[in-house]
Design a protein around this motif. Structure first.
Motif, PDB file in Angstrom:
ATOM      1  N   ILE A 188      58.319  53.864  96.817  1.00  0.00           N
ATOM      2  CA  ILE A 188      58.547  55.105  97.554  1.00  0.00           C
ATOM      3  C   ILE A 188      59.904  55.145  98.248  1.00  0.00           C
ATOM      4  CG2 ILE A 188      57.463  54.323  99.696  1.00  0.00           C
ATOM      5  CD1 ILE A 188      57.366  57.856  98.083  1.00  0.00           C
ATOM      6  N   LYS A 189      60.477  53.996  98.553  1.00  0.00           N
ATOM      7  CA  LYS A 189      61.784  53.994  99.214  1.00  0.00           C
ATOM      8  C   LYS A 189      62.911  54.437  98.288  1.00  0.00           C
ATOM      9  CE  LYS A 189      61.210  50.687 102.986  1.00  0.00           C
ATOM     10  NZ  LYS A 189      61.769  49.475 103.633  1.00  0.00           N
ATOM     11  N   LYS A 190      62.659  54.429  96.996  1.00  0.00           N
ATOM     12  CA  LYS A 190      63.724  54.756  96.046  1.00  0.00           C
ATOM     13  C   LYS A 190      63.390  55.905  95.103  1.00  0.00           C
ATOM     14  CE  LYS A 190      66.438  51.378  97.405  1.00  0.00           C
ATOM     15  NZ  LYS A 190      67.733  51.645  98.079  1.00  0.00           N
ATOM     16  N   GLU A 191      62.113  56.113  94.813  1.00  0.00           N
ATOM     17  CA  GLU A 191      61.732  57.076  93.776  1.00  0.00           C
ATOM     18  C   GLU A 191      60.796  58.152  94.316  1.00  0.00           C
ATOM     19  OE1 GLU A 191      63.149  57.041  90.956  1.00  0.00           O
ATOM     20  OE2 GLU A 191      64.070  55.056  90.962  1.00  0.00           O
ATOM     21  N   ARG A 192      61.141  59.426  94.037  1.00  0.00           N
ATOM     22  CA  ARG A 192      60.338  60.533  94.562  1.00  0.00           C
ATOM     23  C   ARG A 192      60.085  61.620  93.520  1.00  0.00           C
ATOM     24  NH1 ARG A 192      63.255  58.532  98.730  1.00  0.00           N
ATOM     25  NH2 ARG A 192      65.163  59.601  98.096  1.00  0.00           N
ATOM     26  N   THR A 193      60.041  61.251  92.246  1.00  0.00           N
ATOM     27  CA  THR A 193      59.755  62.235  91.201  1.00  0.00           C
ATOM     28  C   THR A 193      58.455  61.887  90.486  1.00  0.00           C
ATOM     29  OG1 THR A 193      60.946  61.062  89.437  1.00  0.00           O
ATOM     30  CG2 THR A 193      62.229  62.578  90.827  1.00  0.00           C
ATOM     31  N   VAL A 194      57.729  62.908  90.076  1.00  0.00           N
ATOM     32  CA  VAL A 194      56.493  62.699  89.325  1.00  0.00           C
ATOM     33  C   VAL A 194      56.809  62.009  87.999  1.00  0.00           C
ATOM     34  CG1 VAL A 194      54.515  63.834  88.242  1.00  0.00           C
ATOM     35  CG2 VAL A 194      55.440  64.725  90.394  1.00  0.00           C
ATOM     36  N   GLN A 195      57.940  62.370  87.410  1.00  0.00           N
ATOM     37  CA  GLN A 195      58.336  61.795  86.124  1.00  0.00           C
ATOM     38  C   GLN A 195      58.416  60.274  86.195  1.00  0.00           C
ATOM     39  OE1 GLN A 195      59.275  63.716  83.063  1.00  0.00           O
ATOM     40  NE2 GLN A 195      58.713  61.652  82.384  1.00  0.00           N
ATOM     41  N   PHE A 196      58.992  59.756  87.277  1.00  0.00           N
ATOM     42  CA  PHE A 196      59.133  58.306  87.411  1.00  0.00           C
ATOM     43  C   PHE A 196      57.774  57.616  87.382  1.00  0.00           C
ATOM     44  CE2 PHE A 196      58.906  54.564  90.129  1.00  0.00           C
ATOM     45  CZ  PHE A 196      59.864  53.743  89.552  1.00  0.00           C
ATOM     46  N   ILE A 224      53.726  62.066  97.568  1.00  0.00           N
ATOM     47  CA  ILE A 224      55.083  61.513  97.518  1.00  0.00           C
ATOM     48  C   ILE A 224      55.872  61.880  98.770  1.00  0.00           C
ATOM     49  CG2 ILE A 224      57.281  61.625  96.282  1.00  0.00           C
ATOM     50  CD1 ILE A 224      55.631  61.957  93.682  1.00  0.00           C
ATOM     51  N   ASN A 225      55.865  63.163  99.127  1.00  0.00           N
ATOM     52  CA  ASN A 225      56.622  63.592 100.304  1.00  0.00           C
ATOM     53  C   ASN A 225      56.027  63.048 101.596  1.00  0.00           C
ATOM     54  OD1 ASN A 225      58.538  65.110  98.850  1.00  0.00           O
ATOM     55  ND2 ASN A 225      57.184  66.885  98.776  1.00  0.00           N
ATOM     56  N   GLY A 226      54.695  63.017 101.678  1.00  0.00           N
ATOM     57  CA  GLY A 226      54.050  62.500 102.882  1.00  0.00           C
ATOM     58  C   GLY A 226      54.371  61.036 103.122  1.00  0.00           C
ATOM     59  N   SER A 227      54.330  60.235 102.060  1.00  0.00           N
ATOM     60  CA  SER A 227      54.652  58.810 102.185  1.00  0.00           C
ATOM     61  C   SER A 227      56.120  58.610 102.541  1.00  0.00           C
ATOM     62  CB  SER A 227      54.328  58.083 100.872  1.00  0.00           C
ATOM     63  OG  SER A 227      52.945  58.151 100.591  1.00  0.00           O
ATOM     64  N   THR A 228      56.991  59.430 101.949  1.00  0.00           N
ATOM     65  CA  THR A 228      58.422  59.337 102.241  1.00  0.00           C
ATOM     66  C   THR A 228      58.702  59.643 103.710  1.00  0.00           C
ATOM     67  OG1 THR A 228      58.986  60.016  99.983  1.00  0.00           O
ATOM     68  CG2 THR A 228      60.710  60.216 101.642  1.00  0.00           C
ATOM     69  N   SER A 239      64.388  50.989 113.170  1.00  0.00           N
ATOM     70  CA  SER A 239      65.549  50.357 112.543  1.00  0.00           C
ATOM     71  C   SER A 239      66.828  50.614 113.340  1.00  0.00           C
ATOM     72  CB  SER A 239      65.726  50.890 111.115  1.00  0.00           C
ATOM     73  OG  SER A 239      66.950  50.442 110.568  1.00  0.00           O
ATOM     74  N   PRO A 240      67.714  49.604 113.424  1.00  0.00           N
ATOM     75  CA  PRO A 240      69.005  49.807 114.094  1.00  0.00           C
ATOM     76  C   PRO A 240      70.013  50.553 113.214  1.00  0.00           C
ATOM     77  CG  PRO A 240      68.870  47.572 113.256  1.00  0.00           C
ATOM     78  CD  PRO A 240      67.519  48.208 112.999  1.00  0.00           C
ATOM     79  N   MET A 241      69.647  50.821 111.957  1.00  0.00           N
ATOM     80  CA  MET A 241      70.563  51.489 111.040  1.00  0.00           C
ATOM     81  C   MET A 241      70.863  52.913 111.493  1.00  0.00           C
ATOM     82  SD  MET A 241      69.529  50.303 107.157  1.00  0.00           S
ATOM     83  CE  MET A 241      67.866  50.921 107.224  1.00  0.00           C
ATOM     84  N   SER A 242      72.057  53.382 111.160  1.00  0.00           N
ATOM     85  CA  SER A 242      72.419  54.765 111.451  1.00  0.00           C
ATOM     86  C   SER A 242      71.656  55.693 110.513  1.00  0.00           C
ATOM     87  CB  SER A 242      73.923  54.966 111.260  1.00  0.00           C
ATOM     88  OG  SER A 242      74.260  54.853 109.880  1.00  0.00           O
ATOM     89  N   ILE A 243      71.663  56.981 110.824  1.00  0.00           N
ATOM     90  CA  ILE A 243      70.979  57.953 109.973  1.00  0.00           C
ATOM     91  C   ILE A 243      71.595  57.968 108.578  1.00  0.00           C
ATOM     92  CG2 ILE A 243      70.556  60.425 109.636  1.00  0.00           C
ATOM     93  CD1 ILE A 243      70.174  60.639 112.672  1.00  0.00           C
ATOM     94  N   SER A 244      72.898  57.841 108.493  1.00  0.00           N
ATOM     95  CA  SER A 244      73.571  57.789 107.187  1.00  0.00           C
ATOM     96  C   SER A 244      73.139  56.563 106.395  1.00  0.00           C
ATOM     97  CB  SER A 244      75.091  57.775 107.371  1.00  0.00           C
ATOM     98  OG  SER A 244      75.553  58.993 107.912  1.00  0.00           O
ATOM     99  N   GLN A 245      73.001  55.442 107.078  1.00  0.00           N
ATOM    100  CA  GLN A 245      72.572  54.209 106.410  1.00  0.00           C
ATOM    101  C   GLN A 245      71.126  54.314 105.932  1.00  0.00           C
ATOM    102  OE1 GLN A 245      73.553  51.546 109.667  1.00  0.00           O
ATOM    103  NE2 GLN A 245      75.289  50.691 108.529  1.00  0.00           N
ATOM    104  N   ILE A 246      70.277  54.955 106.729  1.00  0.00           N
ATOM    105  CA  ILE A 246      68.886  55.146 106.324  1.00  0.00           C
ATOM    106  C   ILE A 246      68.822  56.044 105.093  1.00  0.00           C
ATOM    107  CG2 ILE A 246      66.668  56.173 106.978  1.00  0.00           C
ATOM    108  CD1 ILE A 246      67.231  55.284 109.851  1.00  0.00           C
ATOM    109  N   ALA A 247      69.624  57.108 105.095  1.00  0.00           N
ATOM    110  CA  ALA A 247      69.671  58.013 103.938  1.00  0.00           C
ATOM    111  C   ALA A 247      70.064  57.252 102.679  1.00  0.00           C
ATOM    112  CB  ALA A 247      70.658  59.149 104.205  1.00  0.00           C
ATOM    113  N   ASP A 248      71.040  56.382 102.806  1.00  0.00           N
ATOM    114  CA  ASP A 248      71.493  55.587 101.663  1.00  0.00           C
ATOM    115  C   ASP A 248      70.430  54.581 101.238  1.00  0.00           C
ATOM    116  OD1 ASP A 248      73.706  54.744  99.833  1.00  0.00           O
ATOM    117  OD2 ASP A 248      73.484  52.859 100.937  1.00  0.00           O
ATOM    118  N   GLU A 249      69.792  53.945 102.209  1.00  0.00           N
ATOM    119  CA  GLU A 249      68.751  52.955 101.929  1.00  0.00           C
ATOM    120  C   GLU A 249      67.587  53.581 101.172  1.00  0.00           C
ATOM    121  OE1 GLU A 249      66.618  49.278 102.087  1.00  0.00           O
ATOM    122  OE2 GLU A 249      68.735  49.764 102.414  1.00  0.00           O
TER     123      GLU A 249
END
Length: 276
Positions: A188-196, A224-228, A239-249
């Motif tokens: 879920i941290k990387k994939e959010r499509t039904v196709q996957f 999918i959206n709820g878990s994300t 997390s100490p990460m910035s919002i930009s870093q979380i978006a990238d992660e």
């Protein structure tokens, strides 16, 4: 008693300042959690499925579980223990695949009063020795008592449950449903499509969508959206990460789309949620 800590192993009666972190905010569990409910009521989503925990309930959360508190009563009382994955490796307890499968399917079990009181007595006994800092072999004793507790867990989950499982009702479709749930936790941290997820299960997206809706009553994109969103909320708060870093992660194309996605599903910006 309050709370006692050895390395990454925590045991508590729920009083004082040692409150379970997963009750306070959406969380992706990194370890194992056991909770015995002594009174009151807790409503919680575990891997997007809603459960009710009340008196005599045993709650077990496996590592990787995604949970979010929906409602908790003022009179909710409990005892719990938590240990990290690293600590579990030191226990030398054989992994029981059947047990893990049952726990993942039934994270909440309602015990008979006698059985519940027995587990509570065991937990109190563990806590007493866990908190004895003068004991020369405190850590060794704590590990052995925890191993015994896990043995009792195997016994509880080895007993037949009163309710029917998804497999009893839906057969092969239930296996696909459980496979999807496991994949969702893993990717879920990387994939959010039904196709996957359909490709991973080797079925077409349309059939997977129909199957998930039929069994769970919710559209697959709600899963999918709820878990994300739960993962994002957890990271924003812990997390100490910035919002930009979380978006990238989390594999969003850019921070702008990440902010749009979060606000669409929660009604607030990531920054506002982090500061709330």
């Amino acid at each position: 008693m309050g709370c006692s800590i050895i390395k990454d192993y925590i045991i508590s009666d729920g009083k004082g300042s040692c409150k379970p972190f997963f009750l306070e905010q959406p969380t992706a569990i990194q370890g194992m959690i056991f909770m015995l409910c002594k009174g009151g009521k807790l409503s919680m989503k575990i891997n997007s499925i809603e459960y009710t925990i009340r008196k005599y309930s045993l709650l077990t959360l496996l590592s990787g579980s995604i949970c979010e508190t929906i409602e908790i009563s003022d009179d909710f009382t409990f005892e719990f223990l938590f240990y990290s994955i690293d600590f579990s490796f030191e226990l030398n307890i054989p992994v029981n695949i059947d047990l893990l499968e049952k726990v993942s399917r039934f994270p909440v079990v309602n015990l008979a009063e006698v059985q519940f009181e027995s587990m509570l007595d065991f937990h109190s006994f563990m806590a007493k020795h866990h908190g004895n800092e003068e004991h020369k072999f405190r850590e060794h004793l704590a590990k052995n008592l925890l191993a015994s507790f896990m043995t009792e867990m195997c016994n509880i989950y080895g007993e037949p449950r009163e309710h029917k499982s998804y497999s009893d009702v839906y057969g092969r479709r239930a296996e696909i449903y459980r496979h999807f749930c496991k994949l969702l936790i893993e990717y879920i941290k990387k994939e959010r499509t039904v196709q996957f997820y359909a490709d991973k299960i080797c079925i077409c997206p349309k059939y997977l969508s129909q199957l998930i809706k039929q069994i769970s009553g919710k559209p697959i994109m709600e899963w999918i959206n709820g878990s994300t969103i739960i993962i994002i909320k957890s990271m924003l708060k812990t997390s100490p990460m910035s919002i930009s870093q979380i978006a990238d992660e989390l594999n969003f194309p850019n921070p702008s789309f990440f902010g749009y996605y979060f606000k669409k599903h929660t009604g607030m910006t990531p920054l506002r949620y982090r500061e709330s």
